[in-house]
Scaffold this active site. Structure first.
Site, short mmCIF file in Angstrom:
data_model
loop_
_atom_site.label_atom_id
_atom_site.label_comp_id
_atom_site.label_asym_id
_atom_site.label_seq_id
_atom_site.Cartn_x
_atom_site.Cartn_y
_atom_site.Cartn_z
CB CYS A 62 -1.00 -0.06 1.15
SG CYS A 62 -2.48 0.89 0.77
N GLY B 184 3.72 1.50 1.05
CA GLY B 184 5.05 1.01 0.68
C GLY B 184 5.21 0.92 -0.84
CD GLN C 60 -0.08 5.17 -2.00
OE1 GLN C 60 0.23 5.97 -1.12
NE2 GLN C 60 -1.36 4.87 -2.24
CG HIS D 74 -3.74 -3.63 3.10
ND1 HIS D 74 -2.80 -3.18 4.01
CD2 HIS D 74 -4.35 -2.53 2.63
CE1 HIS D 74 -2.85 -1.85 4.07
NE2 HIS D 74 -3.79 -1.44 3.24
CD GLU E 114 -1.38 -6.32 5.08
OE1 GLU E 114 -1.08 -6.58 3.89
OE2 GLU E 114 -1.57 -5.16 5.50
N1 GLN Z 1 -2.04 6.67 2.81
C1 GLN Z 1 -2.12 5.92 1.60
C2 GLN Z 1 -3.46 6.09 0.90
O1 GLN Z 1 -4.44 6.45 1.52
C3 GLN Z 1 -1.83 4.45 1.82
C4 GLN Z 1 -2.79 3.77 2.75
C5 GLN Z 1 -2.29 2.45 3.27
O2 GLN Z 1 -1.09 2.20 3.32
N2 GLN Z 1 -3.19 1.61 3.73
O3 GLN Z 1 -3.57 5.88 -0.28
#
Ligand code: GLN
Length: 546
Positions: free
Chosen positions: A384, A386, A388, A510, A512
């Site tokens: 997520c 990570g 980005q 995610h 996990e």
């Molecule tokens: N803050 C980021 C977003 O909202 C990633 C969210 C996350 O890692 N769950 O897109």
């Protein structure tokens, strides 16, 4: 089976005794005997769901397929049972009140004064029975959050009292989880706090049917007899729950203590069906006998509280057992990663996982960690936020887009490689408005993720507002950052990877949340495998250098 049976789990003496694990372990044993079981958590706080809670407050927010943002105990339920939970499996006081107040506004109470009893308690009873009435379950286990005697849990306790009376003793029972403290000065285990806690429950009209006693030392027969006598339960219903080295040992410990048998006996359910724990014990066997070990750096900013990354840590346990490897996870605070310290913090690791997260704190440290992994062929897994960060790092350091950023961090970035989707732009409410729940994703053949999953179409759970900006896709692809997973309906990029790197994968979702004991997640398995490879090569490189 005609009617669903209900098991309630309350807690006494202290919080954090592990009601969720006891509930999940009992459910596992009942499931292993062939019953269809589900678990529900009732949380006595006023947030409508834990989605708006800071992870420091309440640990990880767990997400279900249907997009519910829930308590992390639901993660344990899914990991133990290998079945899905849903919106109905987690209810908070906030949600109960919201729904009662909405009914009141619609005039559904026909002019009556709306009160805690009966309106709030009725709503709670309804929520408890939704799962039972679905016809999908033989047994519903409902865990009441908090500790008996708390002001907040009173309406729940009253609802349980009423339901127990309405359903009858062979259809509903109460397990009370309590603590038997050991006083080292006296060299004794003490039962008094438990007696008081059972009495408090009794003041609300509930007699505990089973006591599960958390303890650091074995309970003697004398002590069990004393507890039974003073707490008004059968002696076989005093169950010892001794500290275990892993939560995954608890089902077997409960089996030895006969927890499932006492439950089935009271609910008048057959118990000649022997529990089938073969797969479970096979996992434990591999978990206990690793042939190798690796060390993974978990780069995040909520590292002070282990519960913040609960599902990730558990997914490593599942994937470790699958690979017969012990995975040591070291937490690294991304705020404290600098150019001077990074080599010392990361170079000795066998892989890094850059964690999910929100807000700008610690972002630059994460980007540095990604760069280190990319340039040093260190296995990298971005989840997520990570993922980005990996897109930002590549844009800045390979494409040369210096101020490439996410709009979440820099609203004025001239290269918003991570941006906000149109439909997110006008949202003002923070609760329940992210891209949530299960979304399809199509994988490119020949990619690392395709190899790992072994199929083309997957569905994974999301919880984020920001997305990969498709305007930069061509540029990034041409420069070597491939998009290997795309949402077939929206075209949104869900996965990036670098084919020339031994293992560099970032996922917008995610993974996990979907890793269970019976089904370890394919990407965690593949990442751990890559870390093992890296550690073997690295060690032999070091030996040949030496
Ligand atoms: N803050 C980021 C977003 O909202 C990633 C969210 C996350 O890692 N769950 O897109």
């Amino acid at each position: 089976m005609a009617n669903t049976k209900y098991v309630f789990v309350t807690g006494g003496v202290s919080s954090s005794l592990g009601k969720g694990i006891i509930a999940a372990s009992l459910a596992k044993l009942l499931q292993a005997r062939g019953y269809r079981v589900t678990i529900q958590k009732l949380d006595p706080y006023i947030n409508v769901d834990p989605g708006t809670l800071n992870p420091y407050e309440h640990g990880e927010c767990y997400v279900t397929d249907d997009g519910a943002e829930t308590d992390l105990d639901l993660g344990h339920y899914e990991r133990f049972l290998n079945t899905n939970t849903s919106q109905a499996n987690n209810v908070t006081t906030g949600r109960i009140y919201k729904s009662v107040i909405e009914k009141e506004r619609r005039g559904e109470f026909l002019g009556k004064t709306v009160q805690v009893v009966p309106h709030i308690t009725n709503e709670i009873k309804e929520r408890i029975q939704i799962l039972g009435k679905s016809g999908n379950y033989d047994i519903v286990i409902t865990e009441i959050g908090g500790t008996v005697g708390d002001i907040e849990s009173l309406p729940y306790i009253e609802a349980v009292r009423q339901l127990k009376w309405e359903l009858g003793d062979t259809n509903a029972l109460v397990i009370h989880l309590t603590l038997i403290p050991y006083l080292s000065a006296a060299g004794e285990l003490k039962t008094k706090p438990t007696q008081h806690s059972v009495k408090t429950l009794m003041e609300s009209g509930i007699k505990a049917d089973i006591l599960v006693c958390r303890t650091e030392h074995e309970l003697s027969d004398d002590l069990r007899r004393k507890l039974a006598l003073f707490c008004n339960v059968k002696q076989e219903a005093v169950i010892q729950s001794i500290d275990a080295s892993t939560i995954y040992d608890v089902p077997n410990l409960m089996l030895e203590e006969g927890l499932d048998r006492v439950v089935l006996q009271q609910l008048v359910l057959r118990m000649d069906n022997v529990p089938d724990l073969e797969k479970w014990n096979d996992f434990l066997q591999r978990h206990r006998n690793p042939k190798h070990q690796v060390t993974i750096g978990l780069i995040g900013k909520y590292v002070e509280l282990q519960d913040s990354y609960k599902s990730i840590l558990e997914a490593f346990i599942h994937a470790g057992a699958e690979n017969e490897v012990k995975v040591n996870v070291v937490s690294i605070h991304s705020e404290f990663i600098t150019n001077e310290t990074i080599a010392k913090q990361i170079a000795h690791l066998d892989g890094i996982l850059v964690a999910p997260g929100f807000g700008e704190r610690g972002i630059e440290g994460k980007i540095k960690a990604v760069q280190f992994a990319r340039e040093n062929n260190l296995p990298f897994f971005g989840i997520c936020l990570g993922m980005q960060m990996a897109v930002i790092e590549y844009s800045r350091n390979v494409l040369g887009l210096e101020d490439a950023c996410s709009l979440e961090v820099n609203e004025n970035a001239s290269h918003p490689v991570i941006n906000l989707m149109e439909e997110q732009k006008n949202i003002t409410d923070m609760g329940g408005t992210m891209r949530l729940g299960s979304w399809d994703c199509e994988l490119s053949e020949g990619s690392k993720v395709f190899d790992a999953y072994g199929k083309r179409l997957i569905a994974e759970r999301h919880r984020h507002r920001y997305e990969y900006n498709n305007k930069y896709k061509e540029q990034l692809e041409n420069a070597g950052l491939k998009t290997t997973g795309i949402n077939p309906k929206t075209g949104l990029v869900e996965i990036i990877e670098i084919p020339d790197h031994p293992w560099f994968v970032g996922v917008q979702y995610h993974p996990e949340y979907k890793s269970t004991v019976a089904n370890p997640h394919p990407l965690f398995i593949a990442f751990v495998k890559a870390a093992v490879e890296y550690s073997k090569n690295n060690k032999s490189a070091k030996v040949s250098q030496g």
